[in-house]
Write an enzyme that holds these catalytic residues in place. Structure first.
Site, mmCIF file in Angstrom:
data_model
loop_
_atom_site.group_PDB
_atom_site.id
_atom_site.type_symbol
_atom_site.label_atom_id
_atom_site.label_comp_id
_atom_site.label_asym_id
_atom_site.label_seq_id
_atom_site.Cartn_x
_atom_site.Cartn_y
_atom_site.Cartn_z
ATOM 1 N N LYS A 182 -0.415 19.982 2.795
ATOM 2 C CA LYS A 182 -0.586 20.806 1.600
ATOM 3 C C LYS A 182 -1.800 21.724 1.738
ATOM 4 O O LYS A 182 -2.846 21.303 2.209
ATOM 5 C CB LYS A 182 -0.743 19.899 0.379
ATOM 6 C CG LYS A 182 0.607 19.384 -0.097
ATOM 7 C CD LYS A 182 0.470 18.539 -1.335
ATOM 8 C CE LYS A 182 0.148 17.119 -0.984
ATOM 9 N NZ LYS A 182 1.306 16.302 -0.681
ATOM 10 N N LYS A 221 0.858 4.557 -7.292
ATOM 11 C CA LYS A 221 1.111 5.439 -6.149
ATOM 12 C C LYS A 221 0.755 4.644 -4.894
ATOM 13 O O LYS A 221 -0.412 4.425 -4.609
ATOM 14 C CB LYS A 221 0.230 6.689 -6.295
ATOM 15 C CG LYS A 221 0.264 7.657 -5.137
ATOM 16 C CD LYS A 221 -0.752 8.791 -5.380
ATOM 17 C CE LYS A 221 -1.093 9.505 -4.081
ATOM 18 N NZ LYS A 221 -2.234 10.431 -4.242
ATOM 19 N N SER A 268 -6.297 11.206 3.896
ATOM 20 C CA SER A 268 -5.093 10.468 3.516
ATOM 21 C C SER A 268 -4.698 9.434 4.577
ATOM 22 O O SER A 268 -4.764 9.700 5.781
ATOM 23 C CB SER A 268 -3.935 11.442 3.317
ATOM 24 O OG SER A 268 -2.753 10.726 3.009
ATOM 25 N N ALA A 269 -4.250 8.281 4.085
ATOM 26 C CA ALA A 269 -3.735 7.232 4.979
ATOM 27 C C ALA A 269 -2.443 7.679 5.671
ATOM 28 O O ALA A 269 -1.995 7.028 6.623
ATOM 29 C CB ALA A 269 -3.495 5.952 4.182
ATOM 30 N N ASP A 270 -1.849 8.792 5.212
ATOM 31 C CA ASP A 270 -0.640 9.316 5.873
ATOM 32 C C ASP A 270 -0.904 9.594 7.360
ATOM 33 O O ASP A 270 -0.012 9.409 8.198
ATOM 34 C CB ASP A 270 -0.194 10.643 5.227
ATOM 35 C CG ASP A 270 0.311 10.484 3.802
ATOM 36 O OD1 ASP A 270 0.461 9.339 3.326
ATOM 37 O OD2 ASP A 270 0.546 11.531 3.156
ATOM 38 N N GLU A 312 10.740 9.925 0.046
ATOM 39 C CA GLU A 312 9.647 9.276 -0.677
ATOM 40 C C GLU A 312 9.854 9.410 -2.187
ATOM 41 O O GLU A 312 10.699 10.189 -2.652
ATOM 42 C CB GLU A 312 8.309 9.887 -0.279
ATOM 43 C CG GLU A 312 8.182 11.358 -0.638
ATOM 44 C CD GLU A 312 6.735 11.767 -0.885
ATOM 45 O OE1 GLU A 312 6.088 11.135 -1.741
ATOM 46 O OE2 GLU A 312 6.273 12.723 -0.248
ATOM 47 N N ASP A 366 -12.609 11.571 2.038
ATOM 48 C CA ASP A 366 -11.226 11.488 1.552
ATOM 49 C C ASP A 366 -10.251 12.028 2.594
ATOM 50 O O ASP A 366 -10.073 13.243 2.741
ATOM 51 C CB ASP A 366 -11.087 12.262 0.233
ATOM 52 C CG ASP A 366 -9.743 12.014 -0.444
ATOM 53 O OD1 ASP A 366 -8.859 11.387 0.175
ATOM 54 O OD2 ASP A 366 -9.578 12.453 -1.595
ATOM 55 N N VAL A 415 3.879 9.125 1.609
ATOM 56 C CA VAL A 415 4.377 9.283 2.982
ATOM 57 C C VAL A 415 4.095 8.014 3.791
ATOM 58 O O VAL A 415 4.982 7.483 4.469
ATOM 59 C CB VAL A 415 3.738 10.527 3.644
ATOM 60 C CG1 VAL A 415 4.013 10.553 5.144
ATOM 61 C CG2 VAL A 415 4.259 11.796 2.984
#
Ligand code: PSU
Ligand code: MN
Length: 301
Positions: free
Chosen positions: A158, A85, A139-141, A24, A137, A105
């Site tokens: 993380k 991003k 993540s779309a990951d 990435e 919130d 990602v």
């Protein structure tokens, strides 16, 4: 299909059917400061070459999707200002409007799949943020892992995130979470948590076989491989916990939201650990690159 620009070495690897590992670029533009970002990107690419595979760093430059960056392109991206991003939501729009963006990602998985690359190495995936019950919130990951057939090698989610909720969502979405070589989940800068491994595997061959089996069964989506940071490079969870708490309360006080949250927290933790978080981050990405090269080789067999 949209046109893809391949670097010379990736084009060559595609022709010969040699193993390729995707990388990435958000970690370069938003995850690490210059010049360590470019230095790390180069070192990681070399780790993959030494591991017997070809690195393919992914980014959008002036509206062109690149799979594999030439040295000068990587340099330019590492110093560019105002790089978007990109995730699933804005990836196509960036290409359509001639923009420049780095891939998270989620977006890297999409591009890797378009280029028929089955494995990708990163530092840590995005996940469910603390307080997500009010901020929403997430993540779309996580969703991407459930729909795009790429094996992602990370050192965990993380530690700034809500880890139990992140792994609950992955389970709900049907994403296999494989811990490499130990019985508990790692947490990015720290090698161990007290959360049991949903799945454990001890070889790249098994990980590749599991991905091939999913495809053969018609199961959508990829796999998350969590590879613990090498012990000598880790920052113990108890050292990090108060610093993460401080960074989180600063983010809240300053009203940081949306895409800015992760880069802000990573930046503050870098400052609060006096650079130690960056040293750990570099060690874990390299460790993931080496494992991803082995998986790429196993996938190519
Ligand atoms: N891993 C790192 N540093 C990073 C990231 C991952 O070591 O900067 C990036 C990845 O690109 C990941 C993104 O997809 O952070 C998650 O951002 P968000 O939480 O906004 O979805
Ligand atoms: Mn987010």
């Amino acid at each position: 299909m949209i046109p893809i620009a391949y670097s010379a070495e990736v084009a060559n690897a595609r022709q010969t059917g040699a193993p390729i590992v995707a990388l990435e670029s958000t970690i370069i533009t938003h995850g690490m400061p210059f010049p360590q970002n470019v230095e790390t990107a180069r070192i990681v690419e070399n780790d993959i070459r030494e591991g017997g595979a070809t690195p393919a760093t992914i980014a959008v430059l002036d509206g062109q999707l690149h799979v594999g960056l030439e040295a000068d392109q990587l340099d330019a991206l590492g110093q560019a200002q105002n790089v978007a991003k990109l995730s699933r939501a804005d990836f196509a729009a960036c290409i359509a409007t001639g923009g420049t963006g780095s891939t998270t990602v989620a977006a890297t998985m999409i591009a890797a799949n378009l280029a028929k690359v089955g494995v990708f190495a990163t530092g840590g995936i995005g996940g469910v943020h603390r307080g997500a019950e009010t901020s929403f919130d997430i993540s779309a990951d996580l969703q991407e892992l459930s729909q795009t057939p790429v094996t992602v090698v990370a050192a965990g989610a993380k530690a700034i995130l809500d880890l139990p909720k992140t792994f609950e969502v992955l389970e709900t979405l049907g994403v296999p979470v494989i811990v490499y070589g130990q019985d508990v989940l790692p947490a990015f800068w720290s090698a161990k948590t007290d959360m049991p491994a949903p799945l454990r595997m001890d070889s790249a061959a098994d990980i590749a076989k599991a991905q091939k089996t999913r495809t053969a069964m018609g199961l959508q989506g990829g796999q998350l491989v969590t590879n613990p940071i090498p012990q000598e490079a880790e920052i113990p969870a108890e050292v990090l916990a108060p610093l993460i708490a401080q960074a989180l309360s600063e983010a809240e006080a300053q009203g940081i939201s949306s895409k800015a949250v992760t880069p802000f927290l990573l930046g503050r933790i870098f400052e609060l650990t006096e650079g130690r978080s960056l040293t750990a981050n570099i060690a874990l990405v390299r460790n993931n690159a080496r494992l991803a090269a082995q998986i790429a080789i196993a996938l190519a067999i």
